[in-house]
Scaffold this motif. Structure first.
Motif, PDB file in Angstrom:
ATOM      1  N   TYR A 123      15.569  -1.520  -4.321  1.00  0.00           N
ATOM      2  CA  TYR A 123      14.633  -2.603  -4.036  1.00  0.00           C
ATOM      3  C   TYR A 123      15.428  -3.900  -3.910  1.00  0.00           C
ATOM      4  O   TYR A 123      16.301  -4.185  -4.737  1.00  0.00           O
ATOM      5  CB  TYR A 123      13.609  -2.731  -5.159  1.00  0.00           C
ATOM      6  N   THR A 157       3.740  -4.931 -11.087  1.00  0.00           N
ATOM      7  CA  THR A 157       4.641  -5.015  -9.943  1.00  0.00           C
ATOM      8  C   THR A 157       3.928  -5.603  -8.738  1.00  0.00           C
ATOM      9  O   THR A 157       4.501  -6.410  -7.994  1.00  0.00           O
ATOM     10  CB  THR A 157       5.199  -3.620  -9.606  1.00  0.00           C
ATOM     11  N   GLU A 158       2.675  -5.225  -8.529  1.00  0.00           N
ATOM     12  CA  GLU A 158       1.936  -5.767  -7.387  1.00  0.00           C
ATOM     13  C   GLU A 158       1.827  -7.289  -7.477  1.00  0.00           C
ATOM     14  O   GLU A 158       1.963  -7.994  -6.462  1.00  0.00           O
ATOM     15  CB  GLU A 158       0.546  -5.156  -7.298  1.00  0.00           C
ATOM     16  N   ASP A 192       4.341   1.446  -0.802  1.00  0.00           N
ATOM     17  CA  ASP A 192       5.530   1.479  -1.651  1.00  0.00           C
ATOM     18  C   ASP A 192       5.297   1.072  -3.095  1.00  0.00           C
ATOM     19  O   ASP A 192       6.232   1.149  -3.905  1.00  0.00           O
ATOM     20  CB  ASP A 192       6.602   0.555  -1.053  1.00  0.00           C
ATOM     21  N   LEU A 193       4.086   0.640  -3.446  1.00  0.00           N
ATOM     22  CA  LEU A 193       3.880   0.081  -4.782  1.00  0.00           C
ATOM     23  C   LEU A 193       4.233   1.073  -5.884  1.00  0.00           C
ATOM     24  O   LEU A 193       4.927   0.726  -6.852  1.00  0.00           O
ATOM     25  CB  LEU A 193       2.433  -0.388  -4.942  1.00  0.00           C
ATOM     26  N   ALA A 194       3.762   2.308  -5.783  1.00  0.00           N
ATOM     27  CA  ALA A 194       4.011   3.283  -6.850  1.00  0.00           C
ATOM     28  C   ALA A 194       5.511   3.531  -7.036  1.00  0.00           C
ATOM     29  O   ALA A 194       5.997   3.640  -8.172  1.00  0.00           O
ATOM     30  CB  ALA A 194       3.284   4.593  -6.556  1.00  0.00           C
ATOM     31  N   GLU A 207       0.825  -1.208   0.000  1.00  0.00           N
ATOM     32  CA  GLU A 207       0.000   0.000   0.000  1.00  0.00           C
ATOM     33  C   GLU A 207       0.859   1.258   0.000  1.00  0.00           C
ATOM     34  O   GLU A 207       0.537   2.245  -0.672  1.00  0.00           O
ATOM     35  CB  GLU A 207      -0.934   0.003   1.211  1.00  0.00           C
ATOM     36  N   PRO A 239       1.808  -1.265 -15.862  1.00  0.00           N
ATOM     37  CA  PRO A 239       1.064  -0.605 -14.788  1.00  0.00           C
ATOM     38  C   PRO A 239       1.436  -1.169 -13.424  1.00  0.00           C
ATOM     39  O   PRO A 239       2.066  -2.229 -13.312  1.00  0.00           O
ATOM     40  CB  PRO A 239      -0.399  -0.913 -15.140  1.00  0.00           C
ATOM     41  N   ASP A 240       1.021  -0.447 -12.392  1.00  0.00           N
ATOM     42  CA  ASP A 240       1.358  -0.864 -11.033  1.00  0.00           C
ATOM     43  C   ASP A 240       0.929  -2.294 -10.740  1.00  0.00           C
ATOM     44  O   ASP A 240       1.562  -2.997  -9.943  1.00  0.00           O
ATOM     45  CB  ASP A 240       0.690   0.070 -10.007  1.00  0.00           C
ATOM     46  N   ASN A 260       9.769   0.358 -14.228  1.00  0.00           N
ATOM     47  CA  ASN A 260       9.522   0.900 -15.560  1.00  0.00           C
ATOM     48  C   ASN A 260      10.706   1.665 -16.127  1.00  0.00           C
ATOM     49  O   ASN A 260      10.633   2.165 -17.255  1.00  0.00           O
ATOM     50  CB  ASN A 260       8.263   1.772 -15.551  1.00  0.00           C
ATOM     51  N   SER A 264       7.099   0.305  -8.591  1.00  0.00           N
ATOM     52  CA  SER A 264       6.635   0.182  -9.968  1.00  0.00           C
ATOM     53  C   SER A 264       7.337   1.194 -10.865  1.00  0.00           C
ATOM     54  O   SER A 264       7.699   0.890 -12.018  1.00  0.00           O
ATOM     55  CB  SER A 264       5.118   0.372 -10.035  1.00  0.00           C
ATOM     56  N   GLY A 265       7.545   2.392 -10.377  1.00  0.00           N
ATOM     57  CA  GLY A 265       8.272   3.391 -11.156  1.00  0.00           C
ATOM     58  C   GLY A 265       9.672   2.928 -11.487  1.00  0.00           C
ATOM     59  O   GLY A 265      10.151   3.104 -12.614  1.00  0.00           O
TER      60      GLY A 265
END
Length: 221
Positions: free
Chosen positions: A115, A87-88, A61-63, A59, A83-84, A70, A66-67
């Motif tokens: 990461y 990664t999720e 750290d996902l964005a 909740e 899209p996120d 990419n 995911s960035g």
């Protein structure tokens, strides 16, 4: 990787053999703390700054993660661009899993900048591809953004995290990794961090360099 340690890719994308599970060896169970509580290992001083592994919260750290996925330099080896939700789908099963693989943010001087995944290599499908030993611990790493690339930061942090593993996991005699053999900067970073090149390994999605840091050699390399 186009620049030195562009991701310091020590790992693989979701098609890797390290994304599944194998039965634990006799005397071990797939439940409980299989990695000796790395969330409690605390911070460590390095030449790059004060570093700490912080467990990933999907909740929170996902964005961010995911960035990083990419970034073309990262996506070339992790294969998680999109899209996120992509990664999720990679991270959440680890967060919700039995603890044989744990994802972390690497926080340097208070700033999330990398990461990581620590995993029990002996309980992983990777163990089918090399002579695994009980409690072998694997590392995957990517450096987020470009500011920390090409300056030896990846090498410094690889050594620091391997030391953390060996300090806090007394039953672990070896830290292992399996970067893509084509990722020359990553392989070089491992060598500079005290790992040795053990073998070329054919995995389902790549030919990998098996890198090993031995407890017995940690003060020599």
């Amino acid at each position: 990787m186009p620049s030195t340690e562009a991701s310091t890719d020590t790992g693989t994308g979701p098609g890797s053999p390290t994304r599944g599970a194998v039965p634990p060896p006799s005397g071990d169970t797939p439940t409980g703390d299989l990695l000796d509580a790395p969330a409690e290992w605390g911070s460590t001083a390095t030449a790059a700054g004060v570093f700490q592994l912080v467990p990933v919260s999907v909740e929170r750290d996902l964005a961010l993660v995911s960035g990083w996925m990419n970034d073309p330099a990262v996506a070339a080896f992790w294969h998680l661009a999109g899209p996120d939700a992509v990664t999720e789908a990679h991270v959440r099963p680890q967060v919700d899993g039995d603890g044989r693989t744990i994802p972390f943010l690497g926080v340097l001087d208070g700033v999330p900048m990398s990461y990581w995944e620590l995993y029990r290599a002996d309980l992983d499908p990777l163990a089918r591809h090399y002579p695994a030993r009980p409690h072998d611990t694997g590392i995957h790493l990517l450096l987020g953004g470009g500011a920390n690339r090409g300056r030896g930061v990846g090498t410094t942090l690889l050594r620091a995290v391997a030391d953390l593993v060996l300090d806090h996991r007394p039953r672990c005699a070896r830290v292992v990794a399996e970067p893509d053999l084509r990722n020359t900067p990553s392989v070089s970073a491992f060598l500079s961090a005290g790992f040795r090149f053990a073998a070329e390994v054919d995995l389902p999605d790549k030919r990998a360099a098996l890198m090993v840091r031995d407890r017995a050699l940690r003060d020599l390399l």
